[in-house]
Every structure is written in C-alpha cells, then in structure tokens.
Design a protein around this motif. Structure first.
Motif, short mmCIF file in Angstrom:
data_model
loop_
_atom_site.label_atom_id
_atom_site.label_comp_id
_atom_site.label_asym_id
_atom_site.label_seq_id
_atom_site.Cartn_x
_atom_site.Cartn_y
_atom_site.Cartn_z
N ALA A 243 -2.12 -6.82 -3.72
CA ALA A 243 -2.21 -7.47 -2.42
C ALA A 243 -2.77 -8.86 -2.66
O ALA A 243 -3.93 -9.01 -3.07
CB ALA A 243 -3.10 -6.69 -1.46
N GLY A 244 -1.94 -9.88 -2.45
CA GLY A 244 -2.36 -11.22 -2.81
C GLY A 244 -2.54 -11.31 -4.31
O GLY A 244 -1.68 -10.91 -5.09
N ASP A 245 -3.70 -11.82 -4.74
CA ASP A 245 -3.97 -11.93 -6.17
C ASP A 245 -4.77 -10.76 -6.71
O ASP A 245 -5.26 -10.79 -7.83
CB ASP A 245 -4.72 -13.25 -6.47
CG ASP A 245 -6.05 -13.34 -5.74
OD1 ASP A 245 -6.36 -12.44 -4.91
OD2 ASP A 245 -6.78 -14.31 -5.98
N ARG A 264 4.22 -1.01 -7.41
CA ARG A 264 5.23 -1.14 -8.46
C ARG A 264 5.05 -0.01 -9.46
O ARG A 264 3.95 0.17 -10.02
CB ARG A 264 5.10 -2.50 -9.16
CG ARG A 264 6.12 -2.74 -10.29
CD ARG A 264 5.85 -4.08 -10.95
NE ARG A 264 6.71 -4.30 -12.10
CZ ARG A 264 7.91 -4.87 -12.06
NH1 ARG A 264 8.38 -5.29 -10.90
NH2 ARG A 264 8.62 -5.03 -13.17
N VAL A 265 6.10 0.76 -9.69
CA VAL A 265 6.07 1.89 -10.61
C VAL A 265 7.06 1.62 -11.74
O VAL A 265 8.21 1.25 -11.49
CB VAL A 265 6.45 3.20 -9.90
CG1 VAL A 265 6.46 4.36 -10.88
CG2 VAL A 265 5.49 3.48 -8.74
N THR A 283 5.61 12.37 1.74
CA THR A 283 6.50 11.58 0.89
C THR A 283 6.96 10.35 1.67
O THR A 283 7.60 10.45 2.72
CB THR A 283 7.73 12.40 0.46
OG1 THR A 283 7.29 13.58 -0.20
CG2 THR A 283 8.61 11.59 -0.48
N ALA A 284 6.65 9.17 1.12
CA ALA A 284 6.91 7.92 1.83
C ALA A 284 8.12 7.17 1.29
O ALA A 284 8.71 6.37 2.00
CB ALA A 284 5.68 7.02 1.76
N HIS A 285 8.50 7.42 0.04
CA HIS A 285 9.60 6.66 -0.56
C HIS A 285 10.14 7.43 -1.76
O HIS A 285 9.38 8.06 -2.49
CB HIS A 285 9.11 5.28 -1.00
CG HIS A 285 10.19 4.40 -1.55
ND1 HIS A 285 11.18 3.85 -0.77
CD2 HIS A 285 10.43 3.96 -2.82
CE1 HIS A 285 11.99 3.12 -1.52
NE2 HIS A 285 11.56 3.17 -2.76
N TRP A 299 7.81 -0.76 -3.70
CA TRP A 299 7.73 -0.31 -2.31
C TRP A 299 6.58 -1.05 -1.65
O TRP A 299 5.55 -1.32 -2.27
CB TRP A 299 7.50 1.20 -2.27
CG TRP A 299 7.32 1.78 -0.90
CD1 TRP A 299 8.25 1.84 0.09
CD2 TRP A 299 6.13 2.40 -0.38
NE1 TRP A 299 7.73 2.46 1.20
CE2 TRP A 299 6.43 2.82 0.94
CE3 TRP A 299 4.87 2.65 -0.90
CZ2 TRP A 299 5.50 3.46 1.75
CZ3 TRP A 299 3.94 3.29 -0.10
CH2 TRP A 299 4.27 3.69 1.20
N ARG A 300 6.75 -1.40 -0.37
CA ARG A 300 5.74 -2.14 0.36
C ARG A 300 5.06 -1.25 1.39
O ARG A 300 5.71 -0.46 2.08
CB ARG A 300 6.36 -3.36 1.05
CG ARG A 300 6.84 -4.43 0.08
CD ARG A 300 7.45 -5.62 0.79
NE ARG A 300 7.85 -6.63 -0.17
CZ ARG A 300 7.06 -7.60 -0.63
NH1 ARG A 300 5.82 -7.70 -0.17
NH2 ARG A 300 7.50 -8.47 -1.51
N THR A 301 3.75 -1.40 1.49
CA THR A 301 2.96 -0.64 2.46
C THR A 301 1.71 -1.45 2.78
O THR A 301 1.65 -2.66 2.52
CB THR A 301 2.60 0.76 1.90
OG1 THR A 301 1.95 1.51 2.93
CG2 THR A 301 1.69 0.67 0.69
N GLY A 302 0.69 -0.80 3.33
CA GLY A 302 -0.56 -1.46 3.64
C GLY A 302 -1.64 -0.45 3.93
O GLY A 302 -1.36 0.73 4.21
N ALA A 303 -2.90 -0.88 3.89
CA ALA A 303 -4.02 0.03 4.12
C ALA A 303 -4.03 0.55 5.55
O ALA A 303 -4.64 1.58 5.84
CB ALA A 303 -5.34 -0.67 3.81
N ASP A 304 -3.35 -0.16 6.48
CA ASP A 304 -3.28 0.33 7.85
C ASP A 304 -2.32 1.51 7.97
O ASP A 304 -2.35 2.25 8.97
CB ASP A 304 -2.84 -0.79 8.79
CG ASP A 304 -1.49 -1.39 8.41
OD1 ASP A 304 -1.13 -1.32 7.21
OD2 ASP A 304 -0.82 -1.95 9.30
N GLU A 305 -1.48 1.73 6.97
CA GLU A 305 -0.53 2.84 6.98
C GLU A 305 -1.04 4.05 6.22
O GLU A 305 -0.71 5.19 6.55
CB GLU A 305 0.81 2.40 6.38
CG GLU A 305 1.48 1.27 7.16
CD GLU A 305 2.77 0.83 6.51
OE1 GLU A 305 3.30 1.56 5.65
OE2 GLU A 305 3.24 -0.26 6.84
#
Length: 335
Positions: A243-245, A264-265, A283-285, A299-305
C-alpha cells in the motif's frame, strides 16, 4: 548426556533468509518408526531441508543421538510429541533430555501447566494433527495456550500429502482466523510430515523466515507466522501486500493508511494449479497457473474490506500444494 552428543542450537554462517524444515519427525525410537537419526538426517538433506525437529512419542531418549548428524547444512531442534489421552502436541525447543508429561486428558485440566513448562524454557507448543483418525490423536483441547496449529499433517494421507483430515483442520483454523486477528492474537499454521517411514520426510514441510538458522530464530519466525507450508522443495511461494511505499509478507502487518492494497502472489512448481486468496469473507479471488507451474497473480483490496489476506495453491485435482499464513491489513499507524 554428554554435551558433545547434543546437536548445536545454531548453524554458523547462516544469516537472514527463508529456511525449510520439518517439525514433526520420528525415528525407530517411536512406535511405528523405522529409521535411525542418521538415516533421517540423510533424508532431510535429500529433501532439501535446512532443519528438522526430533519429536519422539513420550520420550527424549534420542536427543543425544543427533549431535553427530547435525552440521553446517542441517539444524536439529530438540522436541517431543506429547501423546496425551485426548490429543497430541509438539513441545519444541526444550532442553536436552527434558521430558514433558503426557499422562492426562482434557478433563484433568493439566495441559496448561505443561504448556507453561515448555514456554518457560523458550519453547514452542504445537497443536498436532487436530483431526487425526484415531481416538487419542483427535485434538480435544482448546487452542488457547498453544502457539501454532498443525493444519497439514502428511502421515495419514497415503499416496497424497493432503486428505480430508487436513481439509477439516484447515477449515477450523481458517474460520477462527478473522476473530483471532481482530483480537490481536492469532495462531499461525504449520505443516509437517509426521514421518515414521522412509520417503515421508518433508512431505509437507514449513518454510520459515528467520534471522539465522538457529533454534531460537526458527521458533521466533514460527510464533510470528512468518512462514508458509510447502508440499515439497519443488514448490515455491511468495505473497506480498503493498500500500503506497509500504509492504508486508507472511505474518506481517501492513499499515494501509486508507490506500488501496495490492496483493501479489508468485508461485513455482504447481503445473496447471489454482491460486486462491482468502479473507474474512471467504474465498475472494481465484486464478489459474499455466502448465509450466510458474505464474504471478495480483489482486486489489483494502483494510476496509478485510483484516487479512491469505493464499492457497492447489493442484488440478484439489490437493494442496502450498498455503501461507495471513498478511494482516490494518488502517491504523503501527508503533
């Protein structure tokens, strides 16, 4: 026992890195075992392992037999499989010859005292094969007080290192993970062969990020969940969330600060396999690997999810090839 007969607790010259090892290993000194410590050491090296733990049933009698078989390419961690009446657990990093009592069951309210005994010498307590298909092997204790959970055990899987008992152990651990992460005290997963016979060692094994190849550093990495589980040394897995740097790997916490998170896997050694990413919502992706067995999934996500993300890699027939401990996602600033 003579100090020279006990394996050293540190392999010199092996600094920070990822180390492969099997934490649940039996020699002929255990019921059903057929190999000597020397034969096990040879098989560990042939399997590409950097360390193993000696965990005889109810005994530490072979602790003094390992000194001559360790070396600059193999760390041997002293341990015991504590085979109680209502579940087995591994005591790792105990003192030479230190026997942890096993003569009790869940109704005796005794296990906590013996967990404290192991923790008192800096050791690690592993809840072993929770769904083993025999009476005393089914784990009836709460995980509270244990440091890690053996969600993948290779002994009872016949010609495959994955079976329904492992699937059940993984599901149980996975269901508890969201609440445990939220409470700030989650228990990492490990995988081991529970080897008794020739050809079983290292299938599966745990890959640990450690500051050095030593008992203390390996146990520290396991406690923190800086690890993943591999079917064999032919499988490679990396999982990074950024997330960012800022970035984090297995067992680490990522301060997202509200920024989008990219997971990234990278996988090698699983031809035509499937990569799946899991969060507290399930299972999200999913993504498929090419026939070469090497590929990268983003895959993109966030801590709010979700408060975490973890990865599984399976063969086309559904058997596990690798699975990782979670990367924790947190919107808060870290200390």
């Amino acid at each position: 026992m003579p100090e020279s007969d006990v394996p050293p607790m540190r392999v010199p010259g092996r600094g920070p890195g990822w180390y492969r090892g099997d934490l649940h290993v039996h020699s002929a000194a255990s019921d059903g075992g057929e190999l000597t410590p020397g034969q096990l050491a040879a098989e560990a090296r042939a399997a590409g392992l950097d360390f193993l733990a000696t965990t005889e049933h109810k005994s530490t009698a072979t602790h003094g037999a390992w000194g001559r078989h360790a070396g600059d390419d193999l760390l041997v961690i002293l341990g015991e499989e504590v085979t109680t009446r209502t579940g087995h657990w591994l005591a790792l990093g105990i003192r030479p010859g230190q026997v942890i009592d096993w003569r009790y069951g869940v109704r005796d309210a005794a296990v906590e005292r013996h967990l404290d005994e192991v923790h008192g010498v800096g050791g690690l307590c592993v809840a072993a094969h929770p769904f083993a298909p025999y009476a005393s092997g089914t784990f009836m204790y709460p995980y509270q007080g244990f440091d890690v959970v053996e969600v993948w055990n290779g002994l009872w899987a016949s010609d495959q290192p994955w079976n329904a008992d492992n699937e059940a152990a993984l599901a149980e651990w996975g269901r508890a993970l969201a609440a445990d992460v939220h409470r700030g005290r989650w228990r990492p997963a490990v995988g081991n062969s529970d080897a008794h016979l020739s050809g079983q060692l290292g299938t599966p094994h745990t890959v640990v990020q450690a500051d050095e190849l030593s008992t203390g550093a390996i146990l520290d990495g396991l406690r923190a969940g800086r690890s993943w589980i591999a079917e064999s040394a032919a499988v490679e897995l990396a999982c990074t969330a950024s997330a960012g740097d800022r970035r984090a790997e297995f067992g680490e916490r990522l301060a997202t600060r509200g920024a989008p998170t990219v997971v990234r896997v990278e996988v090698r050694g699983v031809p035509s396999g499937t990569v799946s990413l899991h969060t507290e919502a399930g299972t999200a992706h999913r993504a498929s690997l090419p026939t070469t067995g090497a590929g990268t999934v983003e895959w993109r996500t966030g801590a709010d999810e979700s408060g975490f993300v973890r990865v599984e890699v399976r063969h086309p027939h559904g058997h596990m090839a690798a699975l990782g401990n979670p990367v924790i996602l947190d919107e808060r600033e870290l200390d």
